[in-house]
Design a protein around this motif. Structure first.
Motif, PDB file in Angstrom:
ATOM      1  N   ASP A 109       5.087 -12.211 -67.375  1.00  0.00           N
ATOM      2  CA  ASP A 109       4.392 -11.041 -67.920  1.00  0.00           C
ATOM      3  C   ASP A 109       4.148 -11.244 -69.409  1.00  0.00           C
ATOM      4  O   ASP A 109       4.938 -11.905 -70.074  1.00  0.00           O
ATOM      5  CB  ASP A 109       5.233  -9.770 -67.701  1.00  0.00           C
ATOM      6  CG  ASP A 109       5.221  -9.339 -66.240  1.00  0.00           C
ATOM      7  OD1 ASP A 109       4.310  -9.772 -65.502  1.00  0.00           O
ATOM      8  OD2 ASP A 109       6.117  -8.578 -65.846  1.00  0.00           O
ATOM      9  N   PHE A 111      -0.843  -6.298 -73.480  1.00  0.00           N
ATOM     10  CA  PHE A 111       0.321  -5.479 -73.109  1.00  0.00           C
ATOM     11  C   PHE A 111       0.246  -4.133 -73.816  1.00  0.00           C
ATOM     12  O   PHE A 111       0.423  -3.068 -73.203  1.00  0.00           O
ATOM     13  CB  PHE A 111       1.603  -6.229 -73.512  1.00  0.00           C
ATOM     14  CG  PHE A 111       2.883  -5.539 -73.116  1.00  0.00           C
ATOM     15  CD1 PHE A 111       3.587  -5.938 -71.978  1.00  0.00           C
ATOM     16  CD2 PHE A 111       3.402  -4.511 -73.889  1.00  0.00           C
ATOM     17  CE1 PHE A 111       4.773  -5.306 -71.615  1.00  0.00           C
ATOM     18  CE2 PHE A 111       4.582  -3.877 -73.528  1.00  0.00           C
ATOM     19  CZ  PHE A 111       5.270  -4.272 -72.405  1.00  0.00           C
ATOM     20  N   GLN A 163      -0.207  -0.505 -72.086  1.00  0.00           N
ATOM     21  CA  GLN A 163       0.891   0.437 -72.313  1.00  0.00           C
ATOM     22  C   GLN A 163       0.338   1.753 -72.879  1.00  0.00           C
ATOM     23  O   GLN A 163       0.752   2.836 -72.470  1.00  0.00           O
ATOM     24  CB  GLN A 163       1.906  -0.165 -73.278  1.00  0.00           C
ATOM     25  CG  GLN A 163       3.223   0.578 -73.284  1.00  0.00           C
ATOM     26  CD  GLN A 163       4.259  -0.129 -74.144  1.00  0.00           C
ATOM     27  OE1 GLN A 163       3.933  -0.676 -75.205  1.00  0.00           O
ATOM     28  NE2 GLN A 163       5.487  -0.139 -73.713  1.00  0.00           N
ATOM     29  N   SER A 170       3.030   2.339 -69.282  1.00  0.00           N
ATOM     30  CA  SER A 170       3.856   1.121 -69.262  1.00  0.00           C
ATOM     31  C   SER A 170       3.065  -0.006 -68.596  1.00  0.00           C
ATOM     32  O   SER A 170       2.130   0.239 -67.813  1.00  0.00           O
ATOM     33  CB  SER A 170       5.159   1.341 -68.490  1.00  0.00           C
ATOM     34  OG  SER A 170       4.899   1.428 -67.099  1.00  0.00           O
ATOM     35  N   PHE A 171       3.473  -1.231 -68.915  1.00  0.00           N
ATOM     36  CA  PHE A 171       2.841  -2.402 -68.299  1.00  0.00           C
ATOM     37  C   PHE A 171       3.053  -2.381 -66.791  1.00  0.00           C
ATOM     38  O   PHE A 171       2.143  -2.693 -66.009  1.00  0.00           O
ATOM     39  CB  PHE A 171       3.421  -3.691 -68.902  1.00  0.00           C
ATOM     40  CG  PHE A 171       2.850  -4.938 -68.295  1.00  0.00           C
ATOM     41  CD1 PHE A 171       1.612  -5.420 -68.702  1.00  0.00           C
ATOM     42  CD2 PHE A 171       3.548  -5.625 -67.296  1.00  0.00           C
ATOM     43  CE1 PHE A 171       1.075  -6.569 -68.127  1.00  0.00           C
ATOM     44  CE2 PHE A 171       3.011  -6.767 -66.721  1.00  0.00           C
ATOM     45  CZ  PHE A 171       1.776  -7.248 -67.140  1.00  0.00           C
ATOM     46  N   GLU A 172       4.259  -1.967 -66.372  1.00  0.00           N
ATOM     47  CA  GLU A 172       4.592  -1.940 -64.935  1.00  0.00           C
ATOM     48  C   GLU A 172       3.669  -0.988 -64.175  1.00  0.00           C
ATOM     49  O   GLU A 172       3.252  -1.288 -63.058  1.00  0.00           O
ATOM     50  CB  GLU A 172       6.059  -1.523 -64.731  1.00  0.00           C
ATOM     51  CG  GLU A 172       7.080  -2.586 -65.103  1.00  0.00           C
ATOM     52  CD  GLU A 172       7.151  -2.864 -66.598  1.00  0.00           C
ATOM     53  OE1 GLU A 172       6.892  -1.927 -67.407  1.00  0.00           O
ATOM     54  OE2 GLU A 172       7.433  -4.021 -66.965  1.00  0.00           O
ATOM     55  N   THR A 173       3.378   0.156 -64.788  1.00  0.00           N
ATOM     56  CA  THR A 173       2.491   1.115 -64.114  1.00  0.00           C
ATOM     57  C   THR A 173       1.092   0.524 -63.966  1.00  0.00           C
ATOM     58  O   THR A 173       0.453   0.626 -62.915  1.00  0.00           O
ATOM     59  CB  THR A 173       2.423   2.435 -64.913  1.00  0.00           C
ATOM     60  OG1 THR A 173       3.745   2.919 -65.068  1.00  0.00           O
ATOM     61  CG2 THR A 173       1.579   3.482 -64.208  1.00  0.00           C
ATOM     62  N   TRP A 174       0.618  -0.109 -65.050  1.00  0.00           N
ATOM     63  CA  TRP A 174      -0.698  -0.760 -64.979  1.00  0.00           C
ATOM     64  C   TRP A 174      -0.702  -1.822 -63.876  1.00  0.00           C
ATOM     65  O   TRP A 174      -1.620  -1.864 -63.044  1.00  0.00           O
ATOM     66  CB  TRP A 174      -1.044  -1.431 -66.325  1.00  0.00           C
ATOM     67  CG  TRP A 174      -2.211  -2.340 -66.151  1.00  0.00           C
ATOM     68  CD1 TRP A 174      -3.530  -1.994 -66.162  1.00  0.00           C
ATOM     69  CD2 TRP A 174      -2.163  -3.744 -65.836  1.00  0.00           C
ATOM     70  NE1 TRP A 174      -4.308  -3.096 -65.869  1.00  0.00           N
ATOM     71  CE2 TRP A 174      -3.497  -4.175 -65.665  1.00  0.00           C
ATOM     72  CE3 TRP A 174      -1.127  -4.669 -65.673  1.00  0.00           C
ATOM     73  CZ2 TRP A 174      -3.819  -5.499 -65.352  1.00  0.00           C
ATOM     74  CZ3 TRP A 174      -1.443  -5.980 -65.353  1.00  0.00           C
ATOM     75  CH2 TRP A 174      -2.773  -6.395 -65.208  1.00  0.00           C
ATOM     76  N   LYS A 175       0.346  -2.668 -63.867  1.00  0.00           N
ATOM     77  CA  LYS A 175       0.413  -3.770 -62.888  1.00  0.00           C
ATOM     78  C   LYS A 175       0.482  -3.216 -61.467  1.00  0.00           C
ATOM     79  O   LYS A 175      -0.163  -3.731 -60.552  1.00  0.00           O
ATOM     80  CB  LYS A 175       1.632  -4.661 -63.199  1.00  0.00           C
ATOM     81  CG  LYS A 175       1.666  -5.953 -62.409  1.00  0.00           C
ATOM     82  CD  LYS A 175       2.814  -6.839 -62.869  1.00  0.00           C
ATOM     83  CE  LYS A 175       2.918  -8.087 -62.023  1.00  0.00           C
ATOM     84  NZ  LYS A 175       4.036  -8.961 -62.456  1.00  0.00           N
ATOM     85  N   GLY A 176       1.258  -2.156 -61.284  1.00  0.00           N
ATOM     86  CA  GLY A 176       1.371  -1.533 -59.964  1.00  0.00           C
ATOM     87  C   GLY A 176       0.021  -1.033 -59.478  1.00  0.00           C
ATOM     88  O   GLY A 176      -0.323  -1.167 -58.298  1.00  0.00           O
ATOM     89  N   ASP A 177      -0.751  -0.472 -60.384  1.00  0.00           N
ATOM     90  CA  ASP A 177      -2.090   0.024 -60.040  1.00  0.00           C
ATOM     91  C   ASP A 177      -3.000  -1.139 -59.653  1.00  0.00           C
ATOM     92  O   ASP A 177      -3.701  -1.094 -58.635  1.00  0.00           O
ATOM     93  CB  ASP A 177      -2.665   0.793 -61.241  1.00  0.00           C
ATOM     94  CG  ASP A 177      -4.022   1.429 -60.938  1.00  0.00           C
ATOM     95  OD1 ASP A 177      -4.136   2.113 -59.899  1.00  0.00           O
ATOM     96  OD2 ASP A 177      -4.953   1.252 -61.736  1.00  0.00           O
ATOM     97  N   GLU A 201       1.079 -11.931 -55.461  1.00  0.00           N
ATOM     98  CA  GLU A 201       2.228 -12.383 -56.266  1.00  0.00           C
ATOM     99  C   GLU A 201       1.950 -13.782 -56.821  1.00  0.00           C
ATOM    100  O   GLU A 201       2.223 -14.057 -58.000  1.00  0.00           O
ATOM    101  CB  GLU A 201       3.468 -12.401 -55.369  1.00  0.00           C
ATOM    102  CG  GLU A 201       4.774 -12.384 -56.132  1.00  0.00           C
ATOM    103  CD  GLU A 201       5.970 -12.416 -55.179  1.00  0.00           C
ATOM    104  OE1 GLU A 201       5.909 -11.796 -54.088  1.00  0.00           O
ATOM    105  OE2 GLU A 201       6.960 -13.069 -55.548  1.00  0.00           O
TER     106      GLU A 201
END
Ligand SMILES: [Fe+2]
Length: 198
Positions: free
Chosen positions: A92, A100, A104, A109-116, A183
């Motif tokens: 990441d 990033f 953000q 958050s980066f995780e929320t963006w990535k999850g989307d 992945e």
């Protein structure tokens, strides 16, 4: 109006989880879109050189123009896709990364963006997941593109482009294992290239 595009070359052997065989096959498909774009552009030029678009040739002209959107985007999206992959990529981006910070700011958050972005990739159907930047505000947003040409936001800059047509992974994963391909995609992302697109 002649646009003699040539296929660009990408050094993508040895990716993680995306085989050289897949990449070779994918390059061939990409070359088909470059050829299709050139051929259609030429045919439309010939028609225009012969005279105006009239009632008689309007059906053929319309079909070629519609098809041009498909071929043209098929060419350009593959260039973005291959361009945002590299050997030994992935991981990441760090908190210091402009990308990033941008996601953000927009997603919390980066995780929320990535999850989307991953969720878009998991959607059923033939198409692409694309993260865009709005050049006027700097905001980033993720979008599903149907086929190659439906769903683009006019004037927005593609930052990260992921092919989720089955040809992108079928030699390496079953259709039901699309998540494993996604992945693998993330483990090869060239984040520096993504940042240069900002
Ligand atoms: Fe593709």
């Amino acid at each position: 109006m002649k646009v003699p595009y040539k296929p660009k070359s990408f050094d993508l052997s040895g990716l993680n989880g995306i085989s050289d065989q897949t990449i070779e096959m994918h390059f061939k498909l990409y070359e088909g879109y470059v050829k299709g774009t050139n051929e259609l552009t030429e045919k439309i030029s010939e028609l225009l050189e012969k005279g105006t678009v009239n009632q008689e040739n309007m059906p053929a002209y319309s079909e070629m123009k519609r098809r041009l959107g498909y071929e043209y985007n098929g060419m350009v999206l593959h260039e973005y896709y291959f361009g945002n992959l590299k050997r030994d990529g992935g991981g990441d981006p760090t908190a210091a990364s402009p990308f990033f910070q941008r996601v953000q700011g927009g997603f919390g958050s980066f995780e929320t963006w990535k999850g989307d972005f991953i969720s878009i990739g998991r959607m059923r159907g033939v198409g692409w997941a694309v993260c865009y930047e709005d050049p006027s505000s700097g905001c980033v947003s993720n979008h599903w593109i149907t086929s190659h040409e439906v769903g683009h936001i006019a004037g927005y800059q593609p930052l990260l482009v992921m092919d989720v047509w089955e040809h992108a992974f079928l030699l390496d994963y079953k259709p039901s294992e699309k998540e494993n391909y996604i992945e693998a995609f993330f483990s090869n992302v060239d984040w520096q290239r993504v940042e240069k697109r900002l």
